[in-house]
Design a protein around this motif. Structure first.
Motif, short mmCIF file in Angstrom:
data_model
loop_
_atom_site.label_atom_id
_atom_site.label_comp_id
_atom_site.label_asym_id
_atom_site.label_seq_id
_atom_site.Cartn_x
_atom_site.Cartn_y
_atom_site.Cartn_z
N UNK A 170 43.49 43.98 51.34
CA UNK A 170 44.92 44.13 51.44
C UNK A 170 45.46 43.21 50.24
N UNK A 171 44.55 42.46 49.45
CA UNK A 171 45.27 41.66 48.36
C UNK A 171 44.53 41.83 47.11
N UNK A 172 43.93 43.23 46.87
CA UNK A 172 43.40 43.64 45.70
C UNK A 172 44.43 44.15 44.74
N UNK A 173 44.41 43.32 43.37
CA UNK A 173 45.47 43.60 42.71
C UNK A 173 44.93 44.77 41.60
N UNK A 174 43.62 44.79 41.40
CA UNK A 174 43.21 45.37 40.28
C UNK A 174 41.45 45.62 40.62
N UNK A 175 40.76 46.81 40.41
CA UNK A 175 39.46 46.88 40.57
C UNK A 175 38.76 47.49 39.45
N UNK A 176 37.84 47.29 38.93
CA UNK A 176 37.19 47.91 37.84
C UNK A 176 35.67 48.35 38.30
N UNK B 129 39.96 42.04 41.13
CA UNK B 129 41.20 40.91 40.98
C UNK B 129 41.77 40.94 42.12
N UNK B 130 41.87 39.76 43.06
CA UNK B 130 42.54 39.65 44.14
C UNK B 130 43.53 38.64 44.54
N UNK B 131 44.59 38.60 45.29
CA UNK B 131 45.50 37.54 45.31
C UNK B 131 44.91 36.30 45.97
N UNK B 132 45.24 35.13 45.25
CA UNK B 132 44.89 33.96 45.39
C UNK B 132 44.74 33.79 47.11
N UNK B 133 45.97 33.79 47.85
CA UNK B 133 45.91 33.33 49.38
C UNK B 133 44.78 34.21 50.06
N UNK B 134 44.78 35.54 49.60
CA UNK B 134 43.59 36.50 50.59
C UNK B 134 42.01 35.84 50.14
N UNK C 94 29.95 36.43 40.40
CA UNK C 94 30.76 35.37 39.71
C UNK C 94 32.36 35.38 40.36
N UNK C 95 32.82 34.29 40.40
CA UNK C 95 34.07 34.04 40.99
C UNK C 95 34.92 33.00 40.07
N UNK C 96 36.01 33.65 39.64
CA UNK C 96 36.87 32.98 38.63
C UNK C 96 38.23 32.79 39.16
N UNK C 97 38.70 31.65 39.11
CA UNK C 97 40.18 31.25 39.56
C UNK C 97 41.14 31.46 38.30
N UNK C 98 42.09 32.09 38.75
CA UNK C 98 43.28 32.26 37.64
C UNK C 98 44.67 31.43 38.37
N UNK C 99 45.71 31.50 37.78
CA UNK C 99 46.78 30.96 38.36
C UNK C 99 47.32 31.36 39.72
N UNK C 100 47.26 32.93 39.75
CA UNK C 100 47.92 33.42 40.80
C UNK C 100 46.69 34.43 41.37
N UNK C 101 45.57 34.54 40.86
CA UNK C 101 44.63 35.44 41.42
C UNK C 101 43.49 34.85 41.17
#
Length: 224
Positions: A147-153, A97-102, A121-128
């Motif tokens: 630099x924009x990764x918020x979460x990684x599994x 999960x990465x920041x939208x702008x990045x 697969x690429x899924x768009x959320x509201x901010x990520x």
């Protein structure tokens, strides 16, 4: 808050309790006991000053007939859809999960690298954005987004259920699948829908068991 009728309030309360609906459909509800249990909740849901327990009971009985009729028709369609579905398993998947702008800044490079990936697969959320990628294709994409990764599994797997087109207009199919997996102790970390494909991301440790549970249901429905 608008005052409603007892019947409206009963429907609202029962619809918020899937377990009650299940019991009604199986014919194992004691209507007197159920009315005693939910009377206070019905009073609050309908903004009612006074409420009669017998009126609640009668409203439950009337609504139960409608529930059984609609549930029977819907379950037939769910069974048809699953019996005509196929299931596929993709192991070794990374979820990022990465920041939208990045992601938007690097989207062209990401899509070039994903073009030949075994799974992407690429899924768009509201901010990520969330990306589910085959492990062997993930490192270069992860580096782009570092630099924009918020979460990684790591150590995830994708179960892909390919269904007939009726799944698009039939309520309850995904709920049926996820509830069965939940009862088997399987956590779903991501759910992705793509037209007639339902993609469930689960832990690698749960993947084989989840696949077997779904395959067993499909085969049983085909033979019934």
């Amino acid at each position: 808050m608008r005052k409603g009728s007892t019947a409206e309030a009963v429907r609202k309360v029962i619809k918020s309790h899937p377990s009650i609906i299940d019991c009604i459909c199986f014919g194992i509800v004691n209507f007197s006991a159920l009315s005693r249990i939910i009377t206070k909740e019905v009073k609050k849901a309908g903004n009612l000053e006074k409420i009669d327990e017998n009126a609640v009971k009668m409203a439950i009985i009337r609504f139960s007939e409608d529930i059984k009729r609609r549930r029977t028709l819907n379950e037939r369609m769910i069974r048809y859809i699953l019996a005509n579905s196929s299931v596929r398993l993709e192991m070794d998947v990374i979820v990022v999960t990465a920041e939208r702008e990045v992601v938007l800044r690097n989207v062209n490079e990401i899509m070039e690298k994903a073009a030949n990936a075994r799974f992407f697969q690429l899924t768009q959320g509201t901010r990520t954005f969330t990306l589910a990628i085959a492990r062997e294709a993930s490192s270069s994409i992860v580096n782009l987004l570092s630099r924009g990764i918020a979460y990684k599994m790591d150590d995830q797997a994708a179960i892909i259920l390919v269904s007939p087109k009726e799944i698009i207009d039939t309520p309850g199919v995904v709920s049926y699948i996820t509830s069965i997996l939940a009862w088997n102790g399987i956590n779903i970390s991501q759910i992705i829908s793509c037209h007639t494909d339902t993609i469930l991301i689960v832990s690698r440790d749960d993947a084989i068991r989840a696949y077997n549970v779904l395959e067993e249901i499909i085969l049983r429905l085909r033979s019934s």
